[in-house]
Scaffold this active site. Sequence first.
Site, mmCIF file in Angstrom:
data_model
loop_
_atom_site.group_PDB
_atom_site.id
_atom_site.type_symbol
_atom_site.label_atom_id
_atom_site.label_comp_id
_atom_site.label_asym_id
_atom_site.label_seq_id
_atom_site.Cartn_x
_atom_site.Cartn_y
_atom_site.Cartn_z
ATOM 1 N N ASP A 58 2.966 4.315 -5.446
ATOM 2 C CA ASP A 58 2.314 6.112 -5.115
ATOM 3 C C ASP A 58 3.776 7.415 -5.820
ATOM 4 O OD1 ASP A 58 1.059 8.464 -4.374
ATOM 5 O OD2 ASP A 58 0.986 7.534 -2.316
ATOM 6 N N ASP B 121 0.826 -1.094 0.651
ATOM 7 C CA ASP B 121 -0.043 -0.028 -0.439
ATOM 8 C C ASP B 121 0.822 0.832 0.161
ATOM 9 O OD1 ASP B 121 -2.410 1.189 0.033
ATOM 10 O OD2 ASP B 121 -1.744 1.550 2.654
ATOM 11 N N GLY C 232 -11.685 4.558 3.118
ATOM 12 C CA GLY C 232 -12.263 4.144 2.675
ATOM 13 C C GLY C 232 -13.408 3.959 4.484
HETATM 14 P P1 13P Z 1 -8.326 4.539 5.504
HETATM 15 O O1 13P Z 1 -7.124 4.692 6.823
HETATM 16 O O2 13P Z 1 -9.373 5.743 6.325
HETATM 17 O O3 13P Z 1 -9.352 2.966 6.311
HETATM 18 O O4 13P Z 1 -7.197 4.370 4.504
HETATM 19 C C1 13P Z 1 -6.634 3.403 4.250
HETATM 20 C C2 13P Z 1 -6.908 3.490 2.923
HETATM 21 O O5 13P Z 1 -6.625 3.855 2.286
HETATM 22 C C3 13P Z 1 -4.849 2.234 2.410
HETATM 23 O O6 13P Z 1 -4.800 2.823 1.812
#
Ligand code: 13P
Length: 287
Positions: A105, A84, A209
């Site tokens: 990213d 991520d 989210g």
């Molecule tokens: P949140 O922590 O707001 O749910 O976002 C998670 C996210 O987008 C990880 O890349």
Amino acid sequence: MLVSAAEMLKKAKAGHYAVGQFNINNLEWTKAVLLTAQENNSPVILGVSEGAGKYMAGYKTVVGMVNGMLEELKITVPVALHLDHGSYDACYKCIEAGFSSIMFDGSHYPIEENIEKTKELVKVCAEKGISLEAEVGSIGGEEDGVIGMGECADPKECKMIADLGIDFLAAGIGNIHGKYPENWAGLSFETLDAIQQLTGEMPLVLHGGTGIPTDMIKKAIDLGVSKINVNTECQLSFAAATRKYVEEGKDQQGKGYDPRKLLAPGFEAIKETVKEKMEIFGSIGKA
Ligand code: 13P
């Protein structure tokens, strides 16, 4: 066996639902997400930020743990292990460690540099059968010390990145990581629509989210979002359940201090949150 996320998101796009990316932090998190996906016959993406990777003793440790669980817990639904918000270096480390999906990213680079680095990674990932997510327009809030302002991406830049051969695209549409402030303006559906018009079949990713109202999530899916990232919400439910256990003095009753007991309510709370999200996203029964 871990799979790339490309196929599951293509299916999601065609079926008008979204697959959840749930970020993992430790063994309990990983087990909770995997078991919930299996119980609900849902595809799932395990998200690992650079910070979480470091916390879990490195990417190789994470790959070993996840692969071990897939086998020992007899997980048969499609599971992708995804980096991520990866930096350029982290992408290569995760490819090498055995991740099946990565996010580069490059949103903080000038668009030309983002394009150049993304292009290179498209080639490397294609050779290895790994799916690649790219980002345009930084996503607000703070995540592992990276602070974005929550801007809306330029649809033309999205099209340029989408055309490089990536598998899915994260584009800022006013979404932010973490809890949404009281005065949040909501998602920009206008931007989302404009991006999707230009990018066609490209599955779009909605970061941040946590805390987005259900009607907005559903509208975003209607407009082309196929992957939704959730992190903070599982952390909040884990913390609340753990706090309750301790505040009720349960850790001081019998062997309530045993980590297998102490962490059990938090584990169950993560499972519940993940299931709720899968219901909203429409991914249940879609494995
Ligand atoms: P949140 O922590 O707001 O749910 O976002 C998670 C996210 O987008 C990880 O890349």
